[in-house]
Design a protein around this motif. Structure first.
Motif, PDB file in Angstrom:
ATOM      1  N   GLN A   1      69.136  73.908 -27.210  1.00 43.15           N
ATOM      2  CA  GLN A   1      69.522  75.310 -27.460  1.00 43.15           C
ATOM      3  C   GLN A   1      69.915  75.463 -28.981  1.00 43.15           C
ATOM      4  O   GLN A   1      70.362  74.610 -29.635  1.00 43.15           O
ATOM      5  CB  GLN A   1      70.932  75.703 -26.454  1.00 43.15           C
ATOM      6  CG  GLN A   1      70.336  75.734 -24.828  1.00 43.15           C
ATOM      7  CD  GLN A   1      71.664  76.134 -24.284  1.00 43.15           C
ATOM      8  OE1 GLN A   1      72.336  76.569 -24.706  1.00 43.15           O
ATOM      9  NE2 GLN A   1      71.364  75.855 -23.069  1.00 43.15           N
ATOM     10  N   PRO A   2      69.840  76.725 -29.441  1.00 41.78           N
ATOM     11  CA  PRO A   2      70.033  76.908 -30.943  1.00 41.78           C
ATOM     12  C   PRO A   2      71.808  76.871 -31.080  1.00 41.78           C
ATOM     13  O   PRO A   2      72.479  76.636 -30.163  1.00 41.78           O
ATOM     14  CB  PRO A   2      69.696  78.311 -30.770  1.00 41.78           C
ATOM     15  CG  PRO A   2      70.033  79.100 -29.704  1.00 41.78           C
ATOM     16  CD  PRO A   2      69.393  78.035 -28.657  1.00 41.78           C
ATOM     17  N   ASP A   3      72.035  77.199 -32.184  1.00 42.52           N
ATOM     18  CA  ASP A   3      73.485  77.182 -32.679  1.00 42.52           C
ATOM     19  C   ASP A   3      73.912  78.664 -32.160  1.00 42.52           C
ATOM     20  O   ASP A   3      73.659  79.723 -32.704  1.00 42.52           O
ATOM     21  CB  ASP A   3      73.543  77.265 -34.142  1.00 42.52           C
ATOM     22  CG  ASP A   3      75.057  77.381 -34.754  1.00 42.52           C
ATOM     23  OD1 ASP A   3      75.987  77.772 -34.095  1.00 42.52           O
ATOM     24  OD2 ASP A   3      75.341  77.159 -35.913  1.00 42.52           O
ATOM     25  N   LEU A   4      74.468  78.506 -30.820  1.00 43.40           N
ATOM     26  CA  LEU A   4      74.742  79.843 -30.391  1.00 43.40           C
ATOM     27  C   LEU A   4      75.650  80.776 -30.935  1.00 43.40           C
ATOM     28  O   LEU A   4      75.391  81.965 -31.186  1.00 43.40           O
ATOM     29  CB  LEU A   4      75.276  79.659 -28.880  1.00 43.40           C
ATOM     30  CG  LEU A   4      74.426  79.042 -27.769  1.00 43.40           C
ATOM     31  CD1 LEU A   4      75.037  78.660 -26.630  1.00 43.40           C
ATOM     32  CD2 LEU A   4      73.127  79.788 -27.813  1.00 43.40           C
ATOM     33  N   PRO A   5      76.871  80.194 -31.423  1.00 43.18           N
ATOM     34  CA  PRO A   5      77.421  81.400 -32.180  1.00 43.18           C
ATOM     35  C   PRO A   5      76.977  81.814 -33.598  1.00 43.18           C
ATOM     36  O   PRO A   5      76.921  83.003 -33.682  1.00 43.18           O
ATOM     37  CB  PRO A   5      78.849  80.318 -32.513  1.00 43.18           C
ATOM     38  CG  PRO A   5      78.759  79.264 -31.748  1.00 43.18           C
ATOM     39  CD  PRO A   5      77.632  79.121 -31.421  1.00 43.18           C
ATOM     40  N   ALA A   6      76.293  80.994 -34.184  1.00 37.52           N
ATOM     41  CA  ALA A   6      75.686  81.715 -35.529  1.00 37.52           C
ATOM     42  C   ALA A   6      74.448  82.620 -34.967  1.00 37.52           C
ATOM     43  O   ALA A   6      74.619  83.792 -35.509  1.00 37.52           O
ATOM     44  CB  ALA A   6      74.771  80.697 -36.018  1.00 37.52           C
TER      45      ALA A   6
ATOM     46  N   TRP B   1      74.515  84.416 -31.987  1.00 36.80           N
ATOM     47  CA  TRP B   1      74.995  85.629 -31.447  1.00 36.80           C
ATOM     48  C   TRP B   1      75.363  86.383 -32.630  1.00 36.80           C
ATOM     49  O   TRP B   1      75.431  87.545 -32.605  1.00 36.80           O
ATOM     50  CB  TRP B   1      76.201  84.950 -30.653  1.00 36.80           C
ATOM     51  CG  TRP B   1      76.920  86.347 -30.237  1.00 36.80           C
ATOM     52  CD1 TRP B   1      76.580  86.999 -28.936  1.00 36.80           C
ATOM     53  CD2 TRP B   1      77.960  87.016 -30.504  1.00 36.80           C
ATOM     54  NE1 TRP B   1      77.607  88.025 -28.671  1.00 36.80           N
ATOM     55  CE2 TRP B   1      78.213  88.002 -29.635  1.00 36.80           C
ATOM     56  CE3 TRP B   1      78.800  86.661 -31.816  1.00 36.80           C
ATOM     57  CZ2 TRP B   1      79.259  88.894 -29.687  1.00 36.80           C
ATOM     58  CZ3 TRP B   1      79.708  87.868 -31.955  1.00 36.80           C
ATOM     59  CH2 TRP B   1      79.989  88.784 -30.912  1.00 36.80           C
TER      60      TRP B   1
ATOM     61  N   ASP C   1      64.465  83.490 -33.474  1.00 39.58           N
ATOM     62  CA  ASP C   1      65.751  84.285 -32.737  1.00 39.58           C
ATOM     63  C   ASP C   1      65.379  85.108 -31.425  1.00 39.58           C
ATOM     64  O   ASP C   1      66.269  84.924 -30.529  1.00 39.58           O
ATOM     65  CB  ASP C   1      66.257  85.206 -33.934  1.00 39.58           C
ATOM     66  CG  ASP C   1      66.769  84.611 -35.050  1.00 39.58           C
ATOM     67  OD1 ASP C   1      67.237  83.278 -35.081  1.00 39.58           O
ATOM     68  OD2 ASP C   1      66.955  85.138 -36.037  1.00 39.58           O
TER      69      ASP C   1
ATOM     70  N   ASP D   1      64.769  82.587 -28.699  1.00 43.55           N
ATOM     71  CA  ASP D   1      66.219  81.927 -28.250  1.00 43.55           C
ATOM     72  C   ASP D   1      67.368  82.898 -27.804  1.00 43.55           C
ATOM     73  O   ASP D   1      68.476  82.348 -27.196  1.00 43.55           O
ATOM     74  CB  ASP D   1      66.798  81.174 -29.483  1.00 43.55           C
ATOM     75  CG  ASP D   1      66.077  79.995 -29.794  1.00 43.55           C
ATOM     76  OD1 ASP D   1      65.203  79.469 -28.706  1.00 43.55           O
ATOM     77  OD2 ASP D   1      66.086  79.410 -30.996  1.00 43.55           O
TER      78      ASP D   1
ATOM     79  N   CYS E   1      72.034  83.637 -25.672  1.00 46.27           N
ATOM     80  CA  CYS E   1      73.276  84.250 -26.040  1.00 46.27           C
ATOM     81  C   CYS E   1      73.791  85.486 -25.380  1.00 46.27           C
ATOM     82  O   CYS E   1      74.656  86.014 -25.721  1.00 46.27           O
ATOM     83  CB  CYS E   1      73.033  84.598 -27.765  1.00 46.27           C
ATOM     84  SG  CYS E   1      72.933  83.346 -28.959  1.00 46.27           S
TER      85      CYS E   1
ATOM     86  N   HIS F   1      77.052  85.070 -24.051  1.00 50.49           N
ATOM     87  CA  HIS F   1      78.093  84.537 -24.920  1.00 50.49           C
ATOM     88  C   HIS F   1      78.925  85.575 -25.523  1.00 50.49           C
ATOM     89  O   HIS F   1      78.688  86.694 -25.442  1.00 50.49           O
ATOM     90  CB  HIS F   1      77.488  83.928 -26.058  1.00 50.49           C
ATOM     91  CG  HIS F   1      78.334  83.368 -27.116  1.00 50.49           C
ATOM     92  ND1 HIS F   1      79.006  82.392 -26.952  1.00 50.49           N
ATOM     93  CD2 HIS F   1      78.836  83.717 -28.659  1.00 50.49           C
ATOM     94  CE1 HIS F   1      79.714  81.831 -27.965  1.00 50.49           C
ATOM     95  NE2 HIS F   1      79.477  82.818 -28.812  1.00 50.49           N
TER      96      HIS F   1
END
Length: 465
Positions: A50-55, A57, A76, A79, A83, A86
């Motif tokens: 999974q990607p860097d979710l906070p970034a 998002w 983006d 993926d 998010c 989130h």
């Protein structure tokens, strides 16, 4: 060999070659389904990277708020389902923002790639919440299922309404109870691989199953069916490590297994299937009720009743080995009559050394009995009962039966690990010597005393052997 001669030879050979009928489904299609099962539908034991979710998002949140999606790349968008659920602070999840879901819907429909929909499906199954169902995401998936009817997910949805946010989890819960395959195999057949079996969709299906278990158990078709329902419930309740699969559902698990028996009695086989799991998971409610917090009081009382019966039955098997038969058969008949009538709320036993040795060899009373320190003889033991609001102590051999009134500080406290003989032979409100057993003399005296104080009465024939 000339071309004409070669053609003639091949023609003769062809007449002797059996022609196999064409397969209805090409091998390449079977291979594609196999790859789909292995890699593309959640069956894999490990979740996808999974990607860097906070970034991610933050980029998607900023784009949705500004209405400018120029900075959002194709990667983006691919993926983005991870998010959707989130949250940052009080922000509304992306899956609940209409402008965002419309933009995402336009993107995914334009690409028409199953891999994009698989990510959306996996994210939905992982983060599903029945109280806040993801209708927009489910609608996109249902449209894709209609577009690709041969797709494995489309077939699952057609068979089980997987993406109907109301029916899907309920159908899965019912399937688990009705199927004969192991529970994890049923979940995998629905596309829930190991990493998705602890997700929100699986938990919603588990909760739906628990809500239906009491009804099914009350139907009481036969013991075999009841045992199967219990075993399948227990199988799904436990994780591979032996803990609860869904700890937040712990009270629902206990209630599903116990409430059906509040007004009736299960077979011993059903009771014995449930009891070890509850003791391991929740502990003995007679000793400590902390782990039972939140469980319905009726469920707790059912389990106490089972444990009380198990304690009495095990005690009887031990005492039958050490007591004088003419003494014990009358006491056993008397107190078991109160238990069978549902009047014994608690039971605890203190074993002398000889009885303790026998219990360790032949009867499982571990954790279900106390040590009797310095009894008159090593084979002497005591049973303590709570009938109504009275405490009763009776001896296996020579010794008076004693009854204490409610809140009497002289009464023995049940469920202690050890008792001195003096704890059980001290002053009481009522004492009876066991004279006239065969004529019911002492039995009538104790019975009448209990009835006068509690209103609990039994017929003479019920408590005489």
């Amino acid at each position: 060999m000339t071309p004409h001669l070669l053609a003639a030879v091949l023609a003769r050979r062809a007449r002797h070659v059996a022609v196999s009928p064409l397969r209805k489904r090409p091998l390449i299609a079977d291979a594609a389904t196999g790859l789909e099962l292995l890699l593309g539908d959640g069956i894999s034991g490990r979740p996808p990277l999974q990607p860097d979710l906070p970034a991610l998002w933050k980029r998607l949140d900023a784009a949705e708020k500004s209405g400018n999606y120029d900075a959002i790349t194709s990667k983006d968008w691919r993926d983005s389902p991870w998010c959707f659920w989130h949250k940052e602070g009080d922000a509304v999840p992306l899956v609940k923002r209409r402008t965002f879901t419309l933009r995402y819907g336009t993107w995914i429909k334009a690409r028409q790639r199953k891999s994009d929909y698989r990510r959306l499906i996996q994210a939905l199954l992982l983060h599903f919440k029945p109280e806040n169902p993801p209708r927009s995401a489910a609608a996109l998936i249902i449209d894709a299922c209609a577009k690709w009817p041969e797709w494995l997910w489309a077939q699952r949805h057609l068979a089980h309404d997987v993406f109907d946010v109301k029916k899907g989890p309920v159908n899965l819960g019912s399937q688990v109870l009705d199927d004969t395959r192991p529970v994890r195999e049923v979940l995998r057949a629905h596309g829930l691989g190991e990493w998705l079996q602890t997700g929100g969709y699986a938990e919603a299906a588990f909760a739906a199953m628990l809500s239906d278990v009491p009804r099914r158990l009350r139907l009481g078709v036969n013991e075999a069916r009841s045992l199967d329902l219990v075993r399948r419930t227990l199988e799904w309740s436990e994780s591979s490590s032996g803990d609860l699969q869904f700890p937040k559902r712990r009270t629902e698990v206990a209630d599903a297994l116990l409430l059906p028996w509040a007004q009736t009695t299960p077979t011993k086989a059903v009771e014995r299937a449930i009891t070890p799991f509850l003791l391991k998971t929740f502990g003995d409610p007679r000793m400590s009720g902390i782990r039972w917090n939140g469980v319905n009081d009726s469920s707790i009382n059912v389990f106490k009743r089972w444990l009380t019966g198990a304690t009495l039955e095990a005690f009887i098997r031990v005492i039958e080995r050490v007591a004088e038969k003419d003494h014990w058969k009358y006491r056993q008949a008397f107190w078991m009559a109160y238990y069978r009538a549902g009047h014994v709320l608690d039971a605890w036993v203190a074993l002398g050394a000889e009885a303790k040795t026998i219990s360790l060899r032949s009867v499982d009373l571990s954790g279900q009995s106390a040590e009797l320190v310095r009894p008159p003889l090593s084979n002497h033991s005591v049973v303590m009962l709570r009938i109504g609001n009275l405490v009763v102590a009776d001896w296996s051999h020579n010794g008076k039966c004693r009854v204490w009134l409610p809140n009497d500080p002289r009464a023995p406290v049940l469920y202690r690990p050890r008792y001195e003989t003096s704890d059980l032979r001290g002053a009481s409100d009522f004492e009876v010597t066991h004279h006239g057993s065969s004529t019911g003399h002492w039995q009538r005296r104790i019975h009448d005393h209990i009835r006068n104080l509690t209103g609990i009465g039994l017929s003479y024939s019920k408590y005489m052997p």
